[in-house]
Write a protein that holds these residues in place. Structure first.
Motif, PDB file in Angstrom:
ATOM      1  N   TYR A  17      22.054 -13.577  31.260  1.00 48.00           N
ATOM      2  CA  TYR A  17      21.277 -12.372  31.532  1.00 48.00           C
ATOM      3  C   TYR A  17      20.075 -12.290  30.596  1.00 48.00           C
ATOM      4  CZ  TYR A  17      20.095  -7.551  32.433  1.00 48.00           C
ATOM      5  OH  TYR A  17      19.419  -6.424  32.792  1.00 48.00           O
ATOM      6  N   GLU A  22      21.984 -13.587  40.080  1.00 48.04           N
ATOM      7  CA  GLU A  22      22.154 -12.241  40.637  1.00 48.04           C
ATOM      8  C   GLU A  22      21.046 -11.306  40.168  1.00 48.04           C
ATOM      9  OE1 GLU A  22      24.463 -13.882  38.862  1.00 48.04           O
ATOM     10  OE2 GLU A  22      26.036 -14.330  40.299  1.00 48.04           O
ATOM     11  N   ASN A  23      20.733 -11.340  38.882  1.00 52.76           N
ATOM     12  CA  ASN A  23      19.711 -10.440  38.357  1.00 52.76           C
ATOM     13  C   ASN A  23      18.332 -10.816  38.885  1.00 52.76           C
ATOM     14  OD1 ASN A  23      19.069  -8.149  36.599  1.00 52.76           O
ATOM     15  ND2 ASN A  23      17.822  -9.679  35.545  1.00 52.76           N
ATOM     16  N   ARG A  26      17.925  -9.555  42.305  1.00 54.87           N
ATOM     17  CA  ARG A  26      17.679  -8.112  42.256  1.00 54.87           C
ATOM     18  C   ARG A  26      16.252  -7.806  41.818  1.00 54.87           C
ATOM     19  NH1 ARG A  26      21.297  -4.239  41.806  1.00 54.87           N
ATOM     20  NH2 ARG A  26      20.439  -3.419  39.866  1.00 54.87           N
ATOM     21  N   THR A  29      14.042  -8.268  44.849  1.00 55.29           N
ATOM     22  CA  THR A  29      14.228  -7.173  45.800  1.00 55.29           C
ATOM     23  C   THR A  29      13.578  -5.892  45.274  1.00 55.29           C
ATOM     24  OG1 THR A  29      16.308  -8.173  46.508  1.00 55.29           O
ATOM     25  CG2 THR A  29      15.927  -5.895  47.160  1.00 55.29           C
ATOM     26  N   ALA A  30      13.720  -5.619  43.982  1.00 53.09           N
ATOM     27  CA  ALA A  30      13.110  -4.426  43.394  1.00 53.09           C
ATOM     28  C   ALA A  30      11.588  -4.493  43.465  1.00 53.09           C
ATOM     29  CB  ALA A  30      13.575  -4.251  41.945  1.00 53.09           C
ATOM     30  N   GLY A  60      15.226 -12.951  46.624  1.00 53.56           N
ATOM     31  CA  GLY A  60      15.355 -11.496  46.565  1.00 53.56           C
ATOM     32  C   GLY A  60      14.162 -10.797  47.191  1.00 53.56           C
ATOM     33  N   LEU A 106      16.222  -1.348  38.616  1.00 52.40           N
ATOM     34  CA  LEU A 106      17.290  -2.279  38.241  1.00 52.40           C
ATOM     35  C   LEU A 106      18.333  -1.653  37.322  1.00 52.40           C
ATOM     36  CD1 LEU A 106      15.129  -5.448  37.588  1.00 52.40           C
ATOM     37  CD2 LEU A 106      16.657  -5.046  39.514  1.00 52.40           C
ATOM     38  N   LEU A 112      19.467  -0.971  46.153  1.00 52.42           N
ATOM     39  CA  LEU A 112      18.392  -1.863  46.563  1.00 52.42           C
ATOM     40  C   LEU A 112      18.303  -1.889  48.081  1.00 52.42           C
ATOM     41  CD1 LEU A 112      18.899  -4.837  44.103  1.00 52.42           C
ATOM     42  CD2 LEU A 112      17.194  -3.042  43.988  1.00 52.42           C
ATOM     43  N   ARG A 114      17.610  -3.597  51.199  1.00 49.34           N
ATOM     44  CA  ARG A 114      17.465  -4.945  51.743  1.00 49.34           C
ATOM     45  C   ARG A 114      17.189  -4.859  53.231  1.00 49.34           C
ATOM     46  NH1 ARG A 114      22.337  -6.192  48.187  1.00 49.34           N
ATOM     47  NH2 ARG A 114      21.340  -6.912  46.297  1.00 49.34           N
TER      48      ARG A 114
END
Length: 129
Positions: A17, A22-23, A26, A29-30, A60, A106, A112, A114
């Motif tokens: 991280y 995954e992050n 995101r 997408t954000a 994303g 986030l 989110l 999608r």
């Protein structure tokens, strides 16, 4: 609380991280959500380097309805580079306020948004704005 983005970059070890798949998905997408909120009609992103981190952000972004160009040009550009074990992901084309909004999405309790079906973005080699 520490900020995720320093200026327009994310730094760290890939797979840890904030540079996990995954992050990064995101994050992409954000970014698409922020552009959609601002009323962008042509949501495009170009990848200046192709690797795990940039492609994760791109997937994303496509999930949020944006289109991605590899080695093309677009309103956003995503670059990645290694300096030893430390990886820097740089996103050009967003303002400080945009990055702040991405972080709030986030780190908050936002869902989110999608896209589905034909509204999911495409990836293309070359071309662009």
């Amino acid at each position: 609380m520490n900020k995720m983005f320093v200026n327009n970059t994310l730094r760290g070890e890939v797979g840890v991280y904030p540079l996990t798949a995954e992050n990064l998905f995101r994050v992409g997408t954000a970014i698409a959500m922020v552009l959609e909120e601002k009323g962008y009609v042509d949501m495009t992103m170009c990848l200046c380097s192709i690797d795990f981190a940039t492609l994760s952000v791109a997937v994303g972004f496509m999930g949020g309805g944006g289109s991605v160009f590899i080695n093309g040009s677009a309103s956003l550009c995503v670059k990645g580079k290694y300096d030893g074990e430390i990886y820097t992901l740089e996103i050009e084309g967003l303002s400080y306020e945009d990055f702040d909004r991405v972080e709030r999405i986030l780190l908050g309790r936002n869902i989110l948004k999608r896209k589905k079906g034909k509204h999911i973005g495409k990836i293309t080699y070359g071309r662009g704005v």
